[in-house]
Design a protein around this motif. Structure first.
Motif, PDB file in Angstrom:
ATOM      1  N   CYS A  88     -16.445  40.995  31.030  1.00 45.08           N
ATOM      2  CA  CYS A  88     -15.852  40.039  30.058  1.00 45.08           C
ATOM      3  C   CYS A  88     -15.830  40.870  28.731  1.00 45.08           C
ATOM      4  O   CYS A  88     -16.511  41.630  28.489  1.00 45.08           O
ATOM      5  N   TYR A  90     -15.584  39.947  25.402  1.00 44.33           N
ATOM      6  CA  TYR A  90     -15.870  39.264  24.170  1.00 44.33           C
ATOM      7  C   TYR A  90     -17.270  40.084  24.010  1.00 44.33           C
ATOM      8  O   TYR A  90     -17.413  40.772  23.394  1.00 44.33           O
ATOM      9  N   CYS A  91     -18.392  39.215  24.327  1.00 48.70           N
ATOM     10  CA  CYS A  91     -19.729  39.586  23.769  1.00 48.70           C
ATOM     11  C   CYS A  91     -20.360  40.668  24.756  1.00 48.70           C
ATOM     12  O   CYS A  91     -19.940  41.090  25.857  1.00 48.70           O
ATOM     13  N   THR A 121     -23.037  40.562  26.419  1.00 46.37           N
ATOM     14  CA  THR A 121     -23.827  40.260  27.661  1.00 46.37           C
ATOM     15  C   THR A 121     -23.498  40.761  28.669  1.00 46.37           C
ATOM     16  O   THR A 121     -24.353  41.366  29.545  1.00 46.37           O
ATOM     17  N   GLY A 122     -22.084  41.072  28.975  1.00 47.08           N
ATOM     18  CA  GLY A 122     -21.726  42.002  30.051  1.00 47.08           C
ATOM     19  C   GLY A 122     -21.435  41.071  31.328  1.00 47.08           C
ATOM     20  O   GLY A 122     -21.981  41.584  32.283  1.00 47.08           O
ATOM     21  N   CYS A 123     -20.937  39.739  31.218  1.00 46.55           N
ATOM     22  CA  CYS A 123     -20.664  39.151  32.468  1.00 46.55           C
ATOM     23  C   CYS A 123     -19.761  39.753  33.322  1.00 46.55           C
ATOM     24  O   CYS A 123     -18.605  40.148  32.568  1.00 46.55           O
ATOM     25  N   CYS A 141     -19.323  31.664  29.951  1.00 45.90           N
ATOM     26  CA  CYS A 141     -19.486  30.987  28.592  1.00 45.90           C
ATOM     27  C   CYS A 141     -17.892  30.435  28.387  1.00 45.90           C
ATOM     28  O   CYS A 141     -16.955  30.836  29.032  1.00 45.90           O
ATOM     29  N   ILE A 190     -24.982  33.138  28.128  1.00 50.95           N
ATOM     30  CA  ILE A 190     -25.520  33.491  29.372  1.00 50.95           C
ATOM     31  C   ILE A 190     -26.770  34.149  29.451  1.00 50.95           C
ATOM     32  O   ILE A 190     -27.589  33.974  30.241  1.00 50.95           O
TER      33      ILE A 190
HETATM   34 FE1  SF4 Z   1     -18.312  36.602  27.877  1.00 54.24          FE
HETATM   35 FE2  SF4 Z   1     -20.560  36.198  28.849  1.00 54.24          FE
HETATM   36 FE3  SF4 Z   1     -20.244  36.756  26.481  1.00 54.24          FE
HETATM   37 FE4  SF4 Z   1     -19.551  34.456  27.444  1.00 54.24          FE
HETATM   38  S1  SF4 Z   1     -21.669  35.061  27.422  1.00 54.24           S
HETATM   39  S2  SF4 Z   1     -18.392  36.037  25.882  1.00 54.24           S
HETATM   40  S3  SF4 Z   1     -18.703  35.022  29.490  1.00 54.24           S
HETATM   41  S4  SF4 Z   1     -19.774  38.121  28.321  1.00 54.24           S
END
Ligand code: SF4
Length: 734
Positions: free
Chosen positions: A26, A28-29, A31-33, A62, A198
């Motif tokens: 991912c 965006y953030c 977290t590294g999903c 998310c 997450i």
């Molecule tokens: Fe992406 Fe996971 Fe962060 Fe959501 S929590 S923005 S899915 S990396």
């Protein structure tokens, strides 16, 4: 069966006609999903889903990740390079060669006229690591400006600075798996359910299984605070006082880990002398947390078999953000809570690849946590890149926040902005506008052509985004994950790596420096450079990263050659005595005298302004503002305001209000809620021409990170609600 259920229409999920799922991480953030994007028969991305066997997210995503496939053809994407002589003129379409020649010529013209450092480069935490590394090589090895930084100064530089001061190097010591081993968790200024959903799910699942106490320190009743065993509603800007008081109690009651301190740290006597001054009674008067609570938290934390701390912007975005991080590290070190399962100080990172830029961009030094200030590091990198050692500056130049002040003062004349948008994200917008207006030349390289900052550009370079590109990203827990190109950039837009390599050709006419063309080759070059260092990635390659759904560093060539597979779950650093990154292997315990230098409410501006993030939006909304399913939750700015304050000011739910600070004013809709105390409003920072018209953004002396969260405002009722609604809509034109 529920009453009436049989009469309801069954829920149907639209069939997106997915014929193939493609892997990425991912964008965006931090977290590294791990994510898979579903492609239909036409090769169009039509769906996103989490990857079930990924260590990080175990099939979950998310709200942002679920709609991430909509990014590719969202509105405002740039499709052709553009140029103009002055930013108040209309854009003219051009070709790549002309645009890149112009950038090269302007860099050299400005440097020749005003000196090498008069041209600044500011990048981001959004690109892929191979792109960061290539830009760093180009900037440090060929262009030769020392005023090169990333927008990560706005979110992570206090964490970086604090880690370096305490441990001798950047690099978060813990991992998400620590939630599954901890006996106590303190969350400082971190609202996990909204900011890192997450990671929150990982934490919550572990907490429900094991029942460890969750202590949240935050002036606002965040979602995380609602789930806490103890919520400490601290007075903004006084975290260091609370930390010192907790250590005071721990030392006084003999709850510290003397063996760990003796084996791993320097400076305990000076620290003890400083925290001696912060008895809970005195501290309570400053930080607003009563003395009994201070004692209970200190005992709970220190007596836990393993205790961890996490933090986010509530600590970092402060005039003493770096000290706050050092204070967290101090607490961890004196109780022996580093490098053991469940015992860590884990900075929750912001942007998807803020860690990648910290490791490899050369913004704060040289690649692989090397320093410009260390002659051996300069010599090593000069030899590796085949550049003149003397070409490197001998110390780091300005950070991003100082670069804008230097633009305002006329010292910096040219700017290359890459995937960042200071007109929206920097505090005190009016001041940033003045700084941008003064530039002789500005180029904006971004996947969107309609960013607020592009108003001031002379050249626009259309870039690819996220999984239109090839490379890797590092997440909060040092896990490197693969992003694979599953779409091509629109029109003539190009991946950032392509742009940097074409620019390198222009600055590297003699071909002295090697710039590999593919991300896979670049990653292997980085692996060679990482050998024997803290962030050793020499055992990894792109295929391994995809197969394992991300691998945490370090993973060395020796481990790979011995057949040791990367561990599942989680891996820590500083697990053995005496392995910190200072030359003697010891961490530093650093005394933190409290300096009260924030703007605080007064008679004229009596209300704290607290800013932060919403789950549905990402930073300046450049992306999520254009994805209907994200934007619809919060299409316009609002404030959380205490119902008593709203009643006192005669403000009804849903009315627009005017906020006024010493910098400017802004309009937002009022949402009365008990989440904030009567002397505070909370304003999401995502909206252009809103929060940052008000913020002061005093800078931390170590990290130069702005204090976004401690400003003072007054709230005014607006008589003409129709005009206010119109203004609020007009301000959303970006
Ligand atoms: Fe992406 Fe996971 Fe962060 Fe959501 S929590 S923005 S899915 S990396």
């Amino acid at each position: 069966m529920l009453f009436g259920r049989t009469q309801k229409n069954p829920i149907t999920i639209a069939d997106k006609q997915v014929v193939d799922w493609k892997y990425a991480a991912c964008g965006y953030c931090s977290t590294g999903c791990s994510i898979e994007v579903g492609m239909n028969a036409d090769g169009k991305p039509v769906a996103s889903r989490g990857v079930a066997d990924a260590d990080v997210n175990r099939g979950k995503l998310c709200l942002k990740g679920i709609f991430e496939h909509e990014l590719f053809d969202s509105a405002g994407r740039g499709t052709v390079p553009k140029m103009r002589n002055h930013w108040n003129q209309e854009w003219q379409r051009t070709d790549w060669d002309t645009a890149l020649d112009k950038l090269h010529d302007e860099v050299r013209r400005i440097q020749a006229k005003h000196g090498p450092d008069s041209f600044a480069i500011i990048s981001t935490g959004q690109m892929l690591t191979e792109e960061f590394y290539t830009l760093g090589k180009l900037t440090r090895g060929l262009i030769g400006t020392n005023n090169y930084d990333g927008n990560t100064t706005l979110c992570m530089s206090s964490a970086v600075s604090g880690y370096k001061r305490s441990f001798g190097s950047d690099g978060p010591p813990g991992c998400y798996e620590d939630f599954e081993h901890t006996g106590c968790l303190i969350a400082w200024g971190s609202n996990l359910p909204e900011q890192h959903p997450i990671i929150y799910w990982r934490m919550k699942e572990a907490q429900e299984k094991r029942g460890f106490p969750l202590i949240v320190v935050d002036p606002r009743v965040t979602m995380l605070a609602q789930n806490a065993n103890m919520h400490l509603t601290i007075t903004p800007g006084t975290d260091v006082v609370l930390m010192n008081a907790l250590m005071h109690v721990i030392f006084k009651e003999g709850l510290h880990d003397q063996r760990y301190i003796d084996a791993n740290t320097n400076g305990v006597e000076a620290l003890r002398a400083e925290v001696e001054k912060y008895d809970p009674v005195t501290a309570a008067k400053i930080c607003g947390i009563d003395e009994d609570t201070i004692r209970v938290v200190a005992r709970t934390f220190a007596k836990a078999p393993a205790a961890m701390q996490i933090w986010t912007m509530g600590i970092n975005q402060s005039t003493h953000g770096s000290d706050g991080v050092v204070g967290i590290n101090n607490l961890a070190l004196i109780t022996g809570n580093i490098g053991k399962p469940g015992g860590t100080s884990l900075s929750i990172t912001g942007q998807c690849n803020a860690m990648g830029t910290r490791e490899w961009s050369s913004c704060s030094g040289l690649p692989g946590f090397r320093y410009l200030e260390v002659p051996e590091h300069r010599a090593e990198m000069a030899k590796f890149w085949n550049v003149d050692e003397e070409f490197f500056p001998k110390k780091r130049g300005m950070l991003q926040t100082d670069i804008y002040q230097a633009m305002e003062a006329g010292q910096i004349k040219g700017l290359w902005l890459i995937a960042t948008n200071p007109m929206s994200s920097l505090p005190n917008t009016a001041r940033i506008r003045r700084a941008m207006e003064q530039l002789e030349f500005c180029v904006v390289q971004d996947c969107y052509q309609d960013t607020e900052s592009a108003q001031y550009a002379h050249v626009y370079l259309p870039a690819g985004t996220w999984a239109e590109k090839d490379g890797v990203m590092t997440n909060t827990e040092r896990r490197i994950n693969r992003v694979k190109p599953l779409a091509i950039p629109p029109g003539e837009a190009k991946p950032d790596l392509w742009v940097f390599n074409r620019m390198a050709e222009r600055f590297n006419k003699a071909g002295k420096v090697n710039f590999p063309e593919t991300a896979g080759e670049i990653f292997l070059e980085m692996g060679q450079l990482s050998k024997g260092r803290l962030a050793d990635i020499s055992g990894m390659d792109h295929a391994l990263l995809e197969k394992n759904r991300g691998v945490q560093w370090p993973y060395t060539a020796e481990q790979r050659d011995k057949g040791e597979v990367p561990p599942k779950g989680g891996k820590r650093i500083y697990t053995v005595d005496g392995t910190f990154s200072y030359p003697d292997g010891r961490a530093k315990l650093i005394p933190l005298p409290f300096i009260d230098n924030n703007e605080v409410p007064d008679e004229k501006f009596p209300i704290w302004l607290n800013t932060g993030r919403l789950i549905e939006h990402w930073h300046g909304r450049t992306k999520t503002g254009k994805i209907g399913n994200n934007n619809k939750y919060s299409p316009i700015p609002f404030i959380e305001i205490n119902p008593d304050l709203a009643a006192q000011l005669g403000i009804q739910r849903g009315e627009y209000v005017r906020m006024v600070s010493r910098r400017g004013d802004a309009v937002a809709m009022a949402q009365p809620t008990q989440r904030v105390p009567k002397n505070m409003v909370f304003l999401p920072f995502h909206f252009h021409d809103c929060a940052n018209r008000l913020t002061l953004g005093l800078l931390d002396p170590h990290s130069r990170q702005p204090a976004y969260k401690q400003s003072a405002v007054r709230i005014e009722k607006i008589a003409d609600q129709v005009a206010a609604a119109k203004l609020s809509m007009e301000m959303r034109k970006f």
